[in-house]
Design a protein around this motif. Structure first.
Motif, PDB file in Angstrom:
ATOM      1  N   GLY A  52       0.897  -1.001   0.187  1.00 39.13           N
ATOM      2  CA  GLY A  52      -0.023   0.136   0.188  1.00 39.13           C
ATOM      3  C   GLY A  52       0.688   1.285  -0.059  1.00 39.13           C
ATOM      4  O   GLY A  52       0.404   2.465  -0.035  1.00 39.13           O
ATOM      5  N   GLY A  53       2.342   1.105   0.066  1.00 40.26           N
ATOM      6  CA  GLY A  53       2.835   2.202  -0.022  1.00 40.26           C
ATOM      7  C   GLY A  53       2.814   3.187   1.270  1.00 40.26           C
ATOM      8  O   GLY A  53       2.753   2.539   2.423  1.00 40.26           O
ATOM      9  N   GLY A  54       3.690   4.302   1.126  1.00 43.53           N
ATOM     10  CA  GLY A  54       3.710   4.910   2.450  1.00 43.53           C
ATOM     11  C   GLY A  54       5.256   5.629   2.438  1.00 43.53           C
ATOM     12  O   GLY A  54       6.372   5.114   1.397  1.00 43.53           O
ATOM     13  N   ARG A  55       5.687   6.389   3.282  1.00 41.28           N
ATOM     14  CA  ARG A  55       7.079   6.868   3.276  1.00 41.28           C
ATOM     15  C   ARG A  55       8.107   5.936   3.894  1.00 41.28           C
ATOM     16  O   ARG A  55       7.688   5.344   4.901  1.00 41.28           O
ATOM     17  N   VAL A  56       9.162   5.683   3.323  1.00 41.64           N
ATOM     18  CA  VAL A  56      10.188   4.907   3.632  1.00 41.64           C
ATOM     19  C   VAL A  56      11.611   5.623   3.916  1.00 41.64           C
ATOM     20  O   VAL A  56      11.615   6.835   3.408  1.00 41.64           O
ATOM     21  N   ILE A  66      21.593   5.742  -2.797  1.00 42.93           N
ATOM     22  CA  ILE A  66      20.417   4.566  -2.657  1.00 42.93           C
ATOM     23  C   ILE A  66      19.187   5.386  -2.647  1.00 42.93           C
ATOM     24  O   ILE A  66      18.006   4.920  -3.064  1.00 42.93           O
ATOM     25  N   THR A  67      19.209   6.386  -1.698  1.00 46.10           N
ATOM     26  CA  THR A  67      17.927   7.117  -1.661  1.00 46.10           C
ATOM     27  C   THR A  67      17.382   7.599  -2.971  1.00 46.10           C
ATOM     28  O   THR A  67      15.809   7.500  -3.172  1.00 46.10           O
ATOM     29  N   GLY A  68      18.209   8.094  -3.701  1.00 43.63           N
ATOM     30  CA  GLY A  68      17.755   8.590  -5.073  1.00 43.63           C
ATOM     31  C   GLY A  68      17.020   7.663  -6.070  1.00 43.63           C
ATOM     32  O   GLY A  68      16.235   7.565  -6.658  1.00 43.63           O
ATOM     33  N   HIS A  69      17.873   6.454  -5.844  1.00 42.84           N
ATOM     34  CA  HIS A  69      17.266   5.126  -6.541  1.00 42.84           C
ATOM     35  C   HIS A  69      15.938   4.770  -6.060  1.00 42.84           C
ATOM     36  O   HIS A  69      15.142   4.535  -7.044  1.00 42.84           O
ATOM     37  N   LEU A  70      15.663   4.829  -4.659  1.00 41.99           N
ATOM     38  CA  LEU A  70      14.403   4.355  -4.401  1.00 41.99           C
ATOM     39  C   LEU A  70      13.400   5.419  -4.694  1.00 41.99           C
ATOM     40  O   LEU A  70      12.199   5.191  -5.251  1.00 41.99           O
ATOM     41  N   VAL A  77      10.341   8.589  -0.167  1.00 36.88           N
ATOM     42  CA  VAL A  77      11.552   8.199   0.639  1.00 36.88           C
ATOM     43  C   VAL A  77      12.075   9.627   1.298  1.00 36.88           C
ATOM     44  O   VAL A  77      12.195  10.705   0.671  1.00 36.88           O
ATOM     45  N   THR A  78      12.748   9.335   2.321  1.00 35.99           N
ATOM     46  CA  THR A  78      13.517  10.358   3.129  1.00 35.99           C
ATOM     47  C   THR A  78      14.694   9.652   3.464  1.00 35.99           C
ATOM     48  O   THR A  78      14.980   8.300   3.383  1.00 35.99           O
ATOM     49  N   ILE A  97      14.106  15.341  -2.101  1.00 35.06           N
ATOM     50  CA  ILE A  97      13.925  14.521  -1.306  1.00 35.06           C
ATOM     51  C   ILE A  97      14.476  14.916   0.164  1.00 35.06           C
ATOM     52  O   ILE A  97      15.502  15.717   0.266  1.00 35.06           O
ATOM     53  N   PRO A  98      13.857  14.873   1.172  1.00 31.46           N
ATOM     54  CA  PRO A  98      13.973  15.536   2.666  1.00 31.46           C
ATOM     55  C   PRO A  98      15.188  14.589   3.171  1.00 31.46           C
ATOM     56  O   PRO A  98      15.017  13.357   3.239  1.00 31.46           O
ATOM     57  N   PHE A  99      16.339  15.146   3.577  1.00 36.70           N
ATOM     58  CA  PHE A  99      17.320  14.509   4.252  1.00 36.70           C
ATOM     59  C   PHE A  99      17.599  15.005   5.572  1.00 36.70           C
ATOM     60  O   PHE A  99      17.344  16.528   5.632  1.00 36.70           O
ATOM     61  N   GLU A 100      18.235  14.627   6.698  1.00 39.77           N
ATOM     62  CA  GLU A 100      18.364  15.168   7.833  1.00 39.77           C
ATOM     63  C   GLU A 100      19.405  14.121   8.634  1.00 39.77           C
ATOM     64  O   GLU A 100      19.637  13.090   8.177  1.00 39.77           O
ATOM     65  N   VAL A 101      20.088  14.889   9.567  1.00 40.03           N
ATOM     66  CA  VAL A 101      21.132  14.396  10.301  1.00 40.03           C
ATOM     67  C   VAL A 101      20.625  13.655  11.547  1.00 40.03           C
ATOM     68  O   VAL A 101      19.665  14.231  12.070  1.00 40.03           O
TER      69      VAL A 101
END
Length: 217
Positions: A52-56, A66-70, A77-78, A97-101
């Motif tokens: 059903g999808g959703g944020r990964v 890898i995040t960009g590939h997903l 994806v985040t 794409i959102p990225f955080e430390v």
């Protein structure tokens, strides 16, 4: 960083902040020639979509390759990484794409928030005694039945990498026995559904392991 931060986290952040630009230059396009990596990531994406999808989240995302590939596979994806410089590079390369430390020990997500987790060569820097805690956090932030994809070097002991790209830093890369990782994951409520170990390729020194699991209960 706080005064109570474990030494291995400080060492990993220092290492990856130092090598981030050279790492991206050398390995940014490596996925194009990584057949098995793409196969496992493709299977993970299909599992997320079928549920059903959703944020990964990619935990230990580095410069975001890898995040960009997903994202290209259609996932929401985040990315999370310990190294601020790696996160800077990821944001520059993938502005949508959102990225955080942050750390695998305390992923900043609510209980049951995520539809999947990818930890691609990030558990190799976690001491064995802390893996149950990490996998417990994975289970906490995953929705019931959500998949996890792990990749790591298979074997025993560790490899100490010193002065990479001429930078005066060092870090231990811990090899893992797939059966031991599977047992720790199961103990934390992550049931392994598929496993693959391939032989070394190119300049790799050890076999490479991939596990797909899902959050149970």
């Amino acid at each position: 960083m706080t005064s109570s931060e474990p030494e291995f986290l400080t060492a990993a952040r220092t290492f990856y902040d130092a090598v981030a630009d050279d790492y991206e230059r050398c390995y940014g396009g490596a996925l194009a020639g990584a057949t098995w990596d793409r196969a496992v990531l493709g299977a993970f994406a299909e599992l997320v979509t079928a549920a059903g999808g959703g944020r990964v989240a990619e935990l230990g995302c580095g410069p975001g390759r890898i995040t960009g590939h997903l994202a290209a596979l259609g996932l929401d994806v985040t990315g999370l990484d310990l190294s601020p410089r790696m996160v800077e590079l990821a944001r520059a390369a993938h502005p949508a794409i959102p990225f955080e430390v942050g750390s695998l020990l305390e992923p900043p997500y609510a209980d049951g928030e995520l539809a999947g987790i990818v930890a691609w060569y990030s558990i190799i820097h976690i001491p064995a005694g802390l893996l149950p805690r990490v996998f417990g956090e994975f289970r906490r932030v995953l929705a019931p039945g959500a998949p996890v994809a792990l990749a790591f070097q298979a074997g025993e002991g560790s490899l100490r990498v010193e002065d990479p790209f001429g930078h005066p830093v060092a870090l231990d890369f811990r090899r893992r026995r797939p059966d031991a990782v599977e047992a720790l994951a199961a103990g934390a409520g992550l049931t392994v559904t598929a496993r693959l170990v391939r032989e070394p390729e190119g300049d790799e020194r050890t076999p490479q392991a991939y596990l797909l699991a899902r959050r149970t209960g």
